[in-house]
Design a protein around this motif. Structure first.
Motif, PDB file in Angstrom:
ATOM      1  N   GLU A  45     -17.480 -10.118  13.553  1.00  0.00           N
ATOM      2  CA  GLU A  45     -16.612 -11.061  14.267  1.00  0.00           C
ATOM      3  C   GLU A  45     -17.373 -12.329  14.647  1.00  0.00           C
ATOM      4  N   VAL A  46     -18.590 -12.168  15.142  1.00  0.00           N
ATOM      5  CA  VAL A  46     -19.403 -13.324  15.513  1.00  0.00           C
ATOM      6  C   VAL A  46     -19.684 -14.194  14.285  1.00  0.00           C
ATOM      7  N   ALA A  47     -19.938 -13.533  13.147  1.00  0.00           N
ATOM      8  CA  ALA A  47     -20.231 -14.267  11.913  1.00  0.00           C
ATOM      9  C   ALA A  47     -18.963 -14.785  11.229  1.00  0.00           C
ATOM     10  N   GLU A  48     -17.798 -14.465  11.815  1.00  0.00           N
ATOM     11  CA  GLU A  48     -16.509 -14.884  11.267  1.00  0.00           C
ATOM     12  C   GLU A  48     -16.303 -14.385   9.840  1.00  0.00           C
ATOM     13  N   ILE A  49     -16.684 -13.114   9.630  1.00  0.00           N
ATOM     14  CA  ILE A  49     -16.488 -12.453   8.337  1.00  0.00           C
ATOM     15  C   ILE A  49     -15.358 -11.446   8.493  1.00  0.00           C
ATOM     16  N   PRO A  50     -14.230 -11.647   7.817  1.00  0.00           N
ATOM     17  CA  PRO A  50     -13.119 -10.700   7.969  1.00  0.00           C
ATOM     18  C   PRO A  50     -13.438  -9.335   7.359  1.00  0.00           C
ATOM     19  N   LEU A  51     -13.001  -8.292   8.041  1.00  0.00           N
ATOM     20  CA  LEU A  51     -13.120  -6.925   7.549  1.00  0.00           C
ATOM     21  C   LEU A  51     -11.732  -6.470   7.120  1.00  0.00           C
ATOM     22  N   VAL A  52     -11.541  -6.265   5.831  1.00  0.00           N
ATOM     23  CA  VAL A  52     -10.257  -5.814   5.304  1.00  0.00           C
ATOM     24  C   VAL A  52     -10.308  -4.292   5.171  1.00  0.00           C
ATOM     25  N   ILE A  53      -9.465  -3.605   5.929  1.00  0.00           N
ATOM     26  CA  ILE A  53      -9.431  -2.146   5.916  1.00  0.00           C
ATOM     27  C   ILE A  53      -8.235  -1.692   5.087  1.00  0.00           C
ATOM     28  N   LEU A  54      -8.511  -0.881   4.090  1.00  0.00           N
ATOM     29  CA  LEU A  54      -7.480  -0.330   3.220  1.00  0.00           C
ATOM     30  C   LEU A  54      -7.572   1.191   3.233  1.00  0.00           C
ATOM     31  N   PRO A  55      -6.485   1.886   2.955  1.00  0.00           N
ATOM     32  CA  PRO A  55      -6.507   3.358   3.002  1.00  0.00           C
ATOM     33  C   PRO A  55      -7.553   3.950   2.064  1.00  0.00           C
ATOM     34  N   SER A  56      -8.146   5.049   2.500  1.00  0.00           N
ATOM     35  CA  SER A  56      -9.132   5.741   1.668  1.00  0.00           C
ATOM     36  C   SER A  56      -8.478   6.625   0.623  1.00  0.00           C
ATOM     37  N   TYR A  57      -7.205   6.961   0.840  1.00  0.00           N
ATOM     38  CA  TYR A  57      -6.523   7.871  -0.078  1.00  0.00           C
ATOM     39  C   TYR A  57      -5.061   7.478  -0.196  1.00  0.00           C
ATOM     40  N   ALA A  58      -4.568   7.449  -1.419  1.00  0.00           N
ATOM     41  CA  ALA A  58      -3.154   7.190  -1.678  1.00  0.00           C
ATOM     42  C   ALA A  58      -2.464   8.509  -1.990  1.00  0.00           C
ATOM     43  N   HIS A  59      -1.343   8.775  -1.334  1.00  0.00           N
ATOM     44  CA  HIS A  59      -0.607  10.015  -1.552  1.00  0.00           C
ATOM     45  C   HIS A  59       0.386   9.916  -2.703  1.00  0.00           C
ATOM     46  N   SER A  60       0.539   8.725  -3.254  1.00  0.00           N
ATOM     47  CA  SER A  60       1.498   8.508  -4.335  1.00  0.00           C
ATOM     48  C   SER A  60       1.084   7.268  -5.112  1.00  0.00           C
ATOM     49  N   MET A  61       1.707   7.058  -6.274  1.00  0.00           N
ATOM     50  CA  MET A  61       1.422   5.855  -7.036  1.00  0.00           C
ATOM     51  C   MET A  61       1.857   4.619  -6.264  1.00  0.00           C
ATOM     52  N   ALA A  62       2.933   4.721  -5.495  1.00  0.00           N
ATOM     53  CA  ALA A  62       3.386   3.574  -4.707  1.00  0.00           C
ATOM     54  C   ALA A  62       2.320   3.172  -3.687  1.00  0.00           C
ATOM     55  N   GLU A  63       1.696   4.159  -3.045  1.00  0.00           N
ATOM     56  CA  GLU A  63       0.640   3.857  -2.090  1.00  0.00           C
ATOM     57  C   GLU A  63      -0.598   3.306  -2.785  1.00  0.00           C
ATOM     58  N   LEU A  64      -0.903   3.841  -3.967  1.00  0.00           N
ATOM     59  CA  LEU A  64      -2.045   3.335  -4.723  1.00  0.00           C
ATOM     60  C   LEU A  64      -1.824   1.876  -5.120  1.00  0.00           C
ATOM     61  N   GLU A  65      -0.610   1.562  -5.528  1.00  0.00           N
ATOM     62  CA  GLU A  65      -0.286   0.186  -5.886  1.00  0.00           C
ATOM     63  C   GLU A  65      -0.467  -0.750  -4.693  1.00  0.00           C
ATOM     64  N   GLU A  66      -0.135  -0.277  -3.500  1.00  0.00           N
ATOM     65  CA  GLU A  66      -0.287  -1.103  -2.299  1.00  0.00           C
ATOM     66  C   GLU A  66      -1.764  -1.401  -2.017  1.00  0.00           C
ATOM     67  N   ILE A  67      -2.641  -0.444  -2.305  1.00  0.00           N
ATOM     68  CA  ILE A  67      -4.076  -0.683  -2.105  1.00  0.00           C
ATOM     69  C   ILE A  67      -4.559  -1.767  -3.072  1.00  0.00           C
ATOM     70  N   TYR A  68      -4.178  -1.628  -4.343  1.00  0.00           N
ATOM     71  CA  TYR A  68      -4.543  -2.662  -5.321  1.00  0.00           C
ATOM     72  C   TYR A  68      -3.965  -4.015  -4.917  1.00  0.00           C
ATOM     73  N   LEU A  69      -2.745  -4.004  -4.423  1.00  0.00           N
ATOM     74  CA  LEU A  69      -2.102  -5.252  -4.029  1.00  0.00           C
ATOM     75  C   LEU A  69      -2.863  -5.907  -2.878  1.00  0.00           C
ATOM     76  N   GLY A  70      -3.308  -5.095  -1.908  1.00  0.00           N
ATOM     77  CA  GLY A  70      -4.068  -5.640  -0.792  1.00  0.00           C
ATOM     78  C   GLY A  70      -5.356  -6.293  -1.237  1.00  0.00           C
ATOM     79  N   ILE A  71      -6.067  -5.644  -2.156  1.00  0.00           N
ATOM     80  CA  ILE A  71      -7.304  -6.228  -2.687  1.00  0.00           C
ATOM     81  C   ILE A  71      -7.008  -7.521  -3.426  1.00  0.00           C
ATOM     82  N   SER A  72      -5.977  -7.478  -4.266  1.00  0.00           N
ATOM     83  CA  SER A  72      -5.655  -8.637  -5.084  1.00  0.00           C
ATOM     84  C   SER A  72      -5.255  -9.835  -4.230  1.00  0.00           C
ATOM     85  N   MET A  73      -4.478  -9.598  -3.185  1.00  0.00           N
ATOM     86  CA  MET A  73      -4.058 -10.704  -2.322  1.00  0.00           C
ATOM     87  C   MET A  73      -5.237 -11.258  -1.523  1.00  0.00           C
TER      88      MET A  73
END
Length: 323
Positions: A131-159
């Protein structure tokens, strides 16, 4: 050969992304010094705000590192996590900065990342330092329970890495291609009736891929009947397994998928009071690939489809036309 199949797809996808974004010479239409219309963007389960397009990235989770690589952004990584292993090989030279539970925060700060990816919050001191260094920490799920959830993880990284509009476009396109490739693999082996029954045994005695797991759903998608599809939370209830219906389910099993690194059929299965009496084919899989939930799943599913082809016995459809 299977590794080549997945990597070839990754290459084709990366080449496709070169025309619409990513790290392949994409021109987003704004000149240096002008505001980037793609940023800021809010991403991750913690709603982290990424202010500008990151070109220096640290990943504190092996599964996220693989996904960043899948999306064609391996060149942006300046640090990875411990326990990454030998894949992707092109990232082996990068320094490792621990895991989310015990990060090397001084090492992370020394490479001046623009964003850090993690599957959980870091210890308080590390959170404050970022926070002091103004570096954002992007937290994404460690496990996807479905392909829809997996797609959301990829989408978060991509965005996070390509912005709100281009990143969404790339992430959604990636998801469509990923799903199409899975369907292509499944379609290569015609289904028979009745379909083969299967279970993915993660650990003895009853830790299995249930219906609410991505692994269990992928087994079904490959044309198997997952006998644990009505169970939940990676556990087949022992009482259900011992019931009349459960005994019939396990007794009719055609194939047991498991990782030889964790389960030895000559010792573990043979010595188990429950599993030693079950006459089913044994197929070794790589549980790490399932755990990472990256593009390498295509390798695993390709192997599973070949196992299905080897195991199923073609039937005379005409002979059963009146059934």
């Amino acid at each position: 050969m299977r590794r080549f199949f997945a990597l070839a797809f990754a290459l084709i996808l990366a080449l496709g992304l070169a025309a619409c974004g990513g790290d392949n010479g994409y021109d987003n239409g704004y000149q240096s010094g002008e505001p980037d219309p793609e940023y800021p963007v809010s991403v991750g389960i913690n709603g982290a705000v990424v202010e500008f397009r990151p070109t220096r990235v640290v990943s504190l989770a092996p599964s996220l590192t693989e996904k960043i690589y899948d999306l064609g952004h391996g060149g942006r990584l300046v640090g990875i996590s411990d326990h990454q292993g030998d894949y992707p090989a092109s990232l082996a030279h990068l320094p490792a900065y621990g895991l989310a539970t015990m990060p090397d925060i001084q090492g992370i700060l020394s490479v001046n990342p623009h964003v850090v990816f993690s599957v959980s919050e870091l210890p308080q001191g590390a959170m404050v330092a970022l926070e002091v260094a103004e570096i954002p920490l992007v937290i994404l799920p460690s496990y996807a329970h479905s392909m829809a959830e997996l797609e959301e993880i990829y989408l978060g990284i991509s965005m996070a890495l390509d912005g709100r509009t281009t990143g969404r476009m790339i992430g959604e396109r990636f998801a469509r291609e990923f799903n199409r490739k899975i369907d292509d693999i499944a379609a290569r082996v015609p289904s028979i009736y009745p379909p083969l029954s299967a279970v993915y045994l993660r650990a003895l005695d009853f830790t299995v891929a249930t219906g609410d797991t991505l692994e269990g759903q992928l087994l079904e998608r490959m044309g198997f009947v997952n006998i644990a599809r009505d169970q939940r939370d990676w556990a087949f209830d022992p009482e259900d397994a011992a019931s009349t219906e459960g005994t019939a389910l396990f007794g009719s099993l055609d194939v047991i998928f498991f990782d030889l690194g964790y389960i030895d059929p000559e010792d573990d299965l043979a010595e188990s009071a429950f599993w030693r009496g079950i006459d089913a084919a044994h197929v070794n899989i790589d549980s790490l690939i399932f755990d990472r939930q990256s593009l390498r799943l295509l390798d695993q599913l390709d192997m599973i489809s070949h196992a299905k082809l080897d195991l199923q016995v073609p039937i005379d459809v005409d002979a059963n036309a009146d059934d």
